[in-house]
Design a protein around this motif. Structure first.
Motif, PDB file in Angstrom:
ATOM      1  N   THR A 121      49.438  73.175 -22.270  1.00  0.00           N
ATOM      2  CA  THR A 121      50.481  74.185 -22.465  1.00  0.00           C
ATOM      3  C   THR A 121      51.337  73.835 -23.664  1.00  0.00           C
ATOM      4  OG1 THR A 121      50.557  74.537 -20.071  1.00  0.00           O
ATOM      5  CG2 THR A 121      52.371  75.421 -21.356  1.00  0.00           C
ATOM      6  N   LEU A 122      51.750  72.584 -23.740  1.00  0.00           N
ATOM      7  CA  LEU A 122      52.597  72.132 -24.842  1.00  0.00           C
ATOM      8  C   LEU A 122      51.888  72.289 -26.185  1.00  0.00           C
ATOM      9  CD1 LEU A 122      55.257  70.746 -25.688  1.00  0.00           C
ATOM     10  CD2 LEU A 122      54.087  68.551 -25.390  1.00  0.00           C
ATOM     11  N   VAL A 123      50.636  71.837 -26.256  1.00  0.00           N
ATOM     12  CA  VAL A 123      49.882  71.895 -27.514  1.00  0.00           C
ATOM     13  C   VAL A 123      49.689  73.341 -27.971  1.00  0.00           C
ATOM     14  CG1 VAL A 123      47.606  71.503 -28.554  1.00  0.00           C
ATOM     15  CG2 VAL A 123      48.688  69.706 -27.185  1.00  0.00           C
ATOM     16  N   ASN A 124      49.267  74.212 -27.046  1.00  0.00           N
ATOM     17  CA  ASN A 124      48.985  75.603 -27.414  1.00  0.00           C
ATOM     18  C   ASN A 124      50.245  76.386 -27.745  1.00  0.00           C
ATOM     19  OD1 ASN A 124      45.942  76.654 -26.980  1.00  0.00           O
ATOM     20  ND2 ASN A 124      46.344  74.909 -25.644  1.00  0.00           N
ATOM     21  N   CYS A 125      51.365  75.995 -27.154  1.00  0.00           N
ATOM     22  CA  CYS A 125      52.623  76.680 -27.466  1.00  0.00           C
ATOM     23  C   CYS A 125      53.187  76.252 -28.816  1.00  0.00           C
ATOM     24  CB  CYS A 125      53.664  76.411 -26.374  1.00  0.00           C
ATOM     25  SG  CYS A 125      53.377  77.326 -24.846  1.00  0.00           S
ATOM     26  N   LEU A 126      52.887  75.036 -29.233  1.00  0.00           N
ATOM     27  CA  LEU A 126      53.465  74.511 -30.468  1.00  0.00           C
ATOM     28  C   LEU A 126      52.681  74.888 -31.710  1.00  0.00           C
ATOM     29  CD1 LEU A 126      54.655  70.926 -29.429  1.00  0.00           C
ATOM     30  CD2 LEU A 126      56.028  72.985 -29.741  1.00  0.00           C
ATOM     31  N   ARG A 129      46.955  75.999 -34.921  1.00  0.00           N
ATOM     32  CA  ARG A 129      46.066  75.159 -35.723  1.00  0.00           C
ATOM     33  C   ARG A 129      45.661  73.893 -34.963  1.00  0.00           C
ATOM     34  NH1 ARG A 129      47.723  73.999 -41.808  1.00  0.00           N
ATOM     35  NH2 ARG A 129      47.233  76.239 -41.832  1.00  0.00           N
ATOM     36  N   VAL A 130      46.619  73.255 -34.312  1.00  0.00           N
ATOM     37  CA  VAL A 130      46.297  72.039 -33.546  1.00  0.00           C
ATOM     38  C   VAL A 130      45.372  72.380 -32.384  1.00  0.00           C
ATOM     39  CG1 VAL A 130      47.259  70.217 -32.084  1.00  0.00           C
ATOM     40  CG2 VAL A 130      48.418  70.863 -34.198  1.00  0.00           C
ATOM     41  N   ALA A 131      45.638  73.507 -31.708  1.00  0.00           N
ATOM     42  CA  ALA A 131      44.799  73.907 -30.569  1.00  0.00           C
ATOM     43  C   ALA A 131      43.362  74.141 -30.992  1.00  0.00           C
ATOM     44  CB  ALA A 131      45.374  75.170 -29.925  1.00  0.00           C
ATOM     45  N   THR A 132      43.149  74.834 -32.112  1.00  0.00           N
ATOM     46  CA  THR A 132      41.782  75.096 -32.574  1.00  0.00           C
ATOM     47  C   THR A 132      41.132  73.822 -33.099  1.00  0.00           C
ATOM     48  OG1 THR A 132      42.705  75.829 -34.691  1.00  0.00           O
ATOM     49  CG2 THR A 132      42.164  77.533 -33.089  1.00  0.00           C
ATOM     50  N   SER A 133      41.920  72.934 -33.718  1.00  0.00           N
ATOM     51  CA  SER A 133      41.371  71.656 -34.187  1.00  0.00           C
ATOM     52  C   SER A 133      40.891  70.806 -33.023  1.00  0.00           C
ATOM     53  CB  SER A 133      42.426  70.887 -34.991  1.00  0.00           C
ATOM     54  OG  SER A 133      42.796  71.610 -36.140  1.00  0.00           O
ATOM     55  N   LEU A 134      41.631  70.843 -31.906  1.00  0.00           N
ATOM     56  CA  LEU A 134      41.212  70.098 -30.714  1.00  0.00           C
ATOM     57  C   LEU A 134      39.829  70.538 -30.257  1.00  0.00           C
ATOM     58  CD1 LEU A 134      44.407  69.856 -28.458  1.00  0.00           C
ATOM     59  CD2 LEU A 134      43.167  67.979 -29.540  1.00  0.00           C
ATOM     60  N   MET A 135      39.584  71.859 -30.269  1.00  0.00           N
ATOM     61  CA  MET A 135      38.278  72.363 -29.841  1.00  0.00           C
ATOM     62  C   MET A 135      37.168  71.820 -30.725  1.00  0.00           C
ATOM     63  SD  MET A 135      38.840  76.284 -28.564  1.00  0.00           S
ATOM     64  CE  MET A 135      40.132  76.829 -29.657  1.00  0.00           C
ATOM     65  N   GLY A 273      38.590  69.397 -23.959  1.00  0.00           N
ATOM     66  CA  GLY A 273      38.360  70.399 -24.999  1.00  0.00           C
ATOM     67  C   GLY A 273      37.986  71.751 -24.432  1.00  0.00           C
ATOM     68  N   SER A 274      37.166  71.740 -23.371  1.00  0.00           N
ATOM     69  CA  SER A 274      36.778  72.997 -22.724  1.00  0.00           C
ATOM     70  C   SER A 274      37.980  73.675 -22.082  1.00  0.00           C
ATOM     71  CB  SER A 274      35.701  72.726 -21.666  1.00  0.00           C
ATOM     72  OG  SER A 274      35.334  73.904 -21.003  1.00  0.00           O
ATOM     73  N   ALA A 275      38.833  72.886 -21.426  1.00  0.00           N
ATOM     74  CA  ALA A 275      40.046  73.437 -20.825  1.00  0.00           C
ATOM     75  C   ALA A 275      40.942  74.049 -21.895  1.00  0.00           C
ATOM     76  CB  ALA A 275      40.803  72.341 -20.074  1.00  0.00           C
ATOM     77  N   ASN A 276      41.007  73.395 -23.049  1.00  0.00           N
ATOM     78  CA  ASN A 276      41.808  73.923 -24.148  1.00  0.00           C
ATOM     79  C   ASN A 276      41.280  75.279 -24.613  1.00  0.00           C
ATOM     80  OD1 ASN A 276      43.833  73.565 -26.365  1.00  0.00           O
ATOM     81  ND2 ASN A 276      41.977  73.653 -27.597  1.00  0.00           N
ATOM     82  N   GLY A 277      39.937  75.411 -24.698  1.00  0.00           N
ATOM     83  CA  GLY A 277      39.353  76.685 -25.097  1.00  0.00           C
ATOM     84  C   GLY A 277      39.621  77.786 -24.087  1.00  0.00           C
ATOM     85  N   THR A 278      39.512  77.457 -22.800  1.00  0.00           N
ATOM     86  CA  THR A 278      39.797  78.429 -21.748  1.00  0.00           C
ATOM     87  C   THR A 278      41.259  78.845 -21.781  1.00  0.00           C
ATOM     88  OG1 THR A 278      38.103  77.388 -20.367  1.00  0.00           O
ATOM     89  CG2 THR A 278      39.638  78.861 -19.266  1.00  0.00           C
ATOM     90  N   PHE A 279      42.116  77.870 -21.995  1.00  0.00           N
ATOM     91  CA  PHE A 279      43.552  78.116 -22.079  1.00  0.00           C
ATOM     92  C   PHE A 279      43.872  79.010 -23.279  1.00  0.00           C
ATOM     93  CE2 PHE A 279      48.011  77.001 -21.879  1.00  0.00           C
ATOM     94  CZ  PHE A 279      48.185  76.692 -20.543  1.00  0.00           C
ATOM     95  N   ARG A 305      59.093  80.946 -34.266  1.00  0.00           N
ATOM     96  CA  ARG A 305      58.777  79.968 -35.317  1.00  0.00           C
ATOM     97  C   ARG A 305      57.312  79.560 -35.316  1.00  0.00           C
ATOM     98  NH1 ARG A 305      61.553  74.968 -34.590  1.00  0.00           N
ATOM     99  NH2 ARG A 305      62.078  75.612 -32.467  1.00  0.00           N
ATOM    100  N   PHE A 306      56.755  79.326 -34.115  1.00  0.00           N
ATOM    101  CA  PHE A 306      55.380  78.828 -34.037  1.00  0.00           C
ATOM    102  C   PHE A 306      54.343  79.950 -34.029  1.00  0.00           C
ATOM    103  CE2 PHE A 306      57.839  75.512 -31.543  1.00  0.00           C
ATOM    104  CZ  PHE A 306      57.983  74.672 -32.639  1.00  0.00           C
ATOM    105  N   LEU A 307      54.785  81.196 -33.784  1.00  0.00           N
ATOM    106  CA  LEU A 307      53.898  82.368 -33.765  1.00  0.00           C
ATOM    107  C   LEU A 307      52.763  82.215 -32.764  1.00  0.00           C
ATOM    108  CD1 LEU A 307      53.714  83.139 -37.609  1.00  0.00           C
ATOM    109  CD2 LEU A 307      55.330  84.011 -35.898  1.00  0.00           C
ATOM    110  N   THR A 308      53.029  81.590 -31.636  1.00  0.00           N
ATOM    111  CA  THR A 308      52.048  81.450 -30.555  1.00  0.00           C
ATOM    112  C   THR A 308      52.481  82.323 -29.376  1.00  0.00           C
ATOM    113  OG1 THR A 308      53.267  79.531 -29.707  1.00  0.00           O
ATOM    114  CG2 THR A 308      51.421  79.090 -31.199  1.00  0.00           C
ATOM    115  N   PRO A 309      51.521  82.857 -28.610  1.00  0.00           N
ATOM    116  CA  PRO A 309      51.881  83.690 -27.444  1.00  0.00           C
ATOM    117  C   PRO A 309      52.348  82.832 -26.278  1.00  0.00           C
ATOM    118  CG  PRO A 309      49.501  83.482 -27.593  1.00  0.00           C
ATOM    119  CD  PRO A 309      50.058  82.791 -28.809  1.00  0.00           C
ATOM    120  N   SER A 310      53.440  82.133 -26.463  1.00  0.00           N
ATOM    121  CA  SER A 310      53.885  81.124 -25.498  1.00  0.00           C
ATOM    122  C   SER A 310      54.201  81.684 -24.113  1.00  0.00           C
ATOM    123  CB  SER A 310      55.087  80.350 -26.045  1.00  0.00           C
ATOM    124  OG  SER A 310      56.101  81.213 -26.480  1.00  0.00           O
TER     125      SER A 310
END
Length: 443
Positions: A121-126, A129-135, A273-279, A305-310
Motif C-alpha cells: 500500500t505504501l509503495v503504490n501510494c507513493l 514508477r517504483v511500483a512498476t519497477s518492483l514488478m 512481486g505478484s502481489a504488487n501487480g495484483t495490487f 503530488r504523487f498522482l497515484t490513485p491512493s
C-alpha cells in the motif's frame, strides 16, 4: 501471470484430482482455457479500445446495472481476495526457513501477510514508477525459482526418479464438482491472462501486439507449469506433496539441501512481486469504476503530488486485510475463482453478442467463434459444477452479495441520490488523504 500459484496450487490440484496424471491434465487444460479466454478478450480489446477490462466491456455491452454489480463485487471481493491470497503465499515462504521441519504458526503467517499488504500500500501510494519497477525486478526472482525447479526435475528424471509416474492415473477422481474445484486451484496460477485488457489505451498497436503477447506468453507459461509439476512429482511422492504446506520448500529440502534457502527467497520475492501487480491493477479498477460514477467519488481521486490513485489502493488494502484474518489460501482462491469465472463468462457472452448482432463493426483482430463458445461453456461448468456436486455455503454468500449490489445501485447510481453526510465524509477524506479529482481526458 507467474506468481505464487505454481508454488502453492499443486497441492490443491492433487488433493482434488487424486493422482499425478490427473493433476497434469488439469494443468494442461487450465493453460488451454486461459489461452481461449485471452484470445476472446483480445478481440474485445481491439473492438472496445478503452482501459478497464471486464468492467468496461460489461458496461458497453450490457449497460449500467451489470457493470455496477461487477465493479461492486470486484472492488469489495475479487481484487482484495487476489491480494490476500498472494500475500498469504508470500508469508508462507518468507517465514518457512524460520520453522524448519514443521508447519509455520498461522499467527506468524497472517502477520507477515498483513505486513506485506501494508508495505505494498505504501509503495503504490507513493510512486507509480517504483511500483512498476518492483514488478520488473521480481520477474527475475520468479523465473530463477522456476528454472531451478525445472532443471532439478530434469536431473531427477535422468537419475530414474519416476516412482510417482507409475500407475499415474490410479485413484483419479471424476466427480464434476471436485474437478471444478481442481480447476479453481490450477486456474489461480494463470490469473493475469486478461490483465493487458485493463490498460488497452496504453498499448502500442493493440490489434497486433495484444494477440501476439497472448500467443507467446500463455503457451510458454503452460509449459513452465507442466515441467514444474513434473519436477515436484519426481522429487516427492503424492503423499509427501499433499502433506507439504509450501511445495517448493519441500522440493528444495529434498533436492537442494543446504541451498534450500535460495528457493524460499526466490519464491517469497516472486509472490511479493505478484502481489504488487495484483495490487497495482486492483486500485485502478476502483479508480475507473468511480470515474464512471459506479463507486464513491473519493475512489476516483488521485494524490495531488504523487498522482497515484491512493484512495482506491487504501480501500483495496483494508478489504484484503479483512480477508487475511479469518481465511486460508485454498478458501480464498476458491472464493476468488468462483466469483471471477462468473464474470468472465458474462464478459465473453458480450463478445458473442457483438459477433452475432453487430458483425459490421471493424475488427482488427478476429477470433473464431468456436473459441469464445468453448470458453463460455467452460465458465458455466466452473460456476455450476461445484455448486451442484459439492455445494459450499460460501458460494451462496457470494451470489447473495453480488445481488445485494442492487440495493445500492438504484438510489446511489440510477437516481443519483447523494446524502449530505456522504459529501461531508468525502470532503474530510480529501483533506486527510490530500487527494483531488482528475479529469478523464487528462488521465
Amino acid at each position: 501471470m507467474i506468481g505464487s500459484g505454481i508454488f502453492m496450487s499443486p497441492e490443491g490440484v492433487l488433493r482434488n484430482m487424486g493422482s499425478p496424471a490427473g493433476s497434469l491434465l488439469i494443468w494442461a487444460a487450465c493453460g488451454l482455457l486461459a489461452t481461449f479466454g485471452a484470445l476472446s478478450y483480445a478481440e474485445l480489446g481491439t473492438l472496445i479500445k478503452e482501459s478497464g477490462g471486464d468492467y468496461i466491456y460489461i458496461l458497453r455491452n450490457f449497460g449500467s446495472l451489470p457493470a455496477f454489480l461487477f465493479a461492486f463485487t470486484s472492488v469489495i471481493v475479487v481484487r482484495p481476495a487476489g491480494v490476500a491470497a498472494v500475500c498469504l503465499s508470500f508469508a508462507e515462504y518468507a517465514v518457512a526457513p524460520f520453522y524448519p521441519g514443521c508447519a509455520s504458526p498461522q499467527v506468524v503467517v497472517k502477520c507477515a501477510a498483513a505486513s506485506c499488504i501494508l508495505l505494498l500500500t505504501l509503495v503504490n501510494c507513493l510512486s507509480v514508477r517504483v511500483a512498476t519497477s518492483l514488478m520488473n525486478v521480481f520477474t527475475v526472482a520468479k523465473l530463477f525459482a522456476l528454472l531451478v525447479i525445472i532443471i532439478g526435475g530434469v536431473v531427477l528424471l535422468a537419475q530414474g526418479h519416476v516412482q510417482s509416474f507409475q500407475n499415474a492415473f490410479q485413484d483419479t477422481r471424476t466427480e464434476a464438482g471436485i474437478i471444478g474445484i481442481a480447476f479453481y486451484q490450477g486456474l489461480w496460477s494463470f490469473d493475469g491472462w486478461n490483465n493487458l485488457n485493463y490498460v488497452t489505451e496504453e498499448i502500442r498497436k493493440p490489434d497486433v501486439n495484444l494477440p501476439r503477447a497472448i500467443m507467446i506468453a500463455i503457451p510458454l507459461v503452460t509449459c513452465f507449469y507442466l515441467l514444474a509439476n513434473v519436477s515436484y512429482f519426481a522429487a516427492m511422492t503424492p503423499a509427501e506433496l499433499l502433506s507439504s504446506g509450501a511445495v517448493a520448500i519441500t522440493w528444495g529440502n529434498k533436492v537442494l539441501g543446504n541451498w534450500m534457502w535460495l528457493i524460499s527467497l526466490s519464491v517469497a520475492l516472486s509472490s511479493f512481486g505478484s502481489a504488487n501487480g495484483t495490487f497495482f491493477s486492483g486500485g485502478r479498477v476502483c479508480y475507473i469504476a468511480a470515474r464512471e460514477g459506479h463507486m464513491p467519488g473519493i475512489l476516483s481521486m488521485a494524490h495531488v503530488r504523487f498522482l497515484t490513485p491512493s484512495p482506491g489502493l487504501i480501500f483495496t488494502s483494508v478489504m484484503s486485510l479483512i480477508m487475511v484474518i479469518p481465511g486460508n489460501f485454498s478458501q480464498i482462491v476458491n472464493l476468488f475463482s468462483f466469483t471471477a469465472w462468473l464474470f468472465y463468462g458474462t464478459t465473453v457472452t458480450g463478445l458473442l453478442y457483438l459477433k452475432i448482432k453487430k458483425p459490421e463493426l471493424p475488427r482488427p483482430y478476429k477470433v473464431p467463434i468456436i473459441i469464445p463458445l468453448i470458453f463460455l461453456m467452460a465458465s458455466i461448468y466452473l460456476v455450476l459444477a461445484p455448486i451442484m456436486d459439492h455445494p459450499q455455503i460460501e458460494f451462496l454468500y457470494v451470489i447473495l452479495f453480488i445481488f445485494s449490489g442492487v440495493i445500492f445501485y438504484f438510489p446511489l447510481v440510477r437516481y443519483k441520490y447523494h446524502p449530505a453526510f456522504l459529501q461531508t465524509i468525502t470532503l474530510h477524506l480529501q483533506l486527510l488523504l490530500d487527494v483531488a479529482p482528475i479529469e478523464k481526458d487528462v488521465n
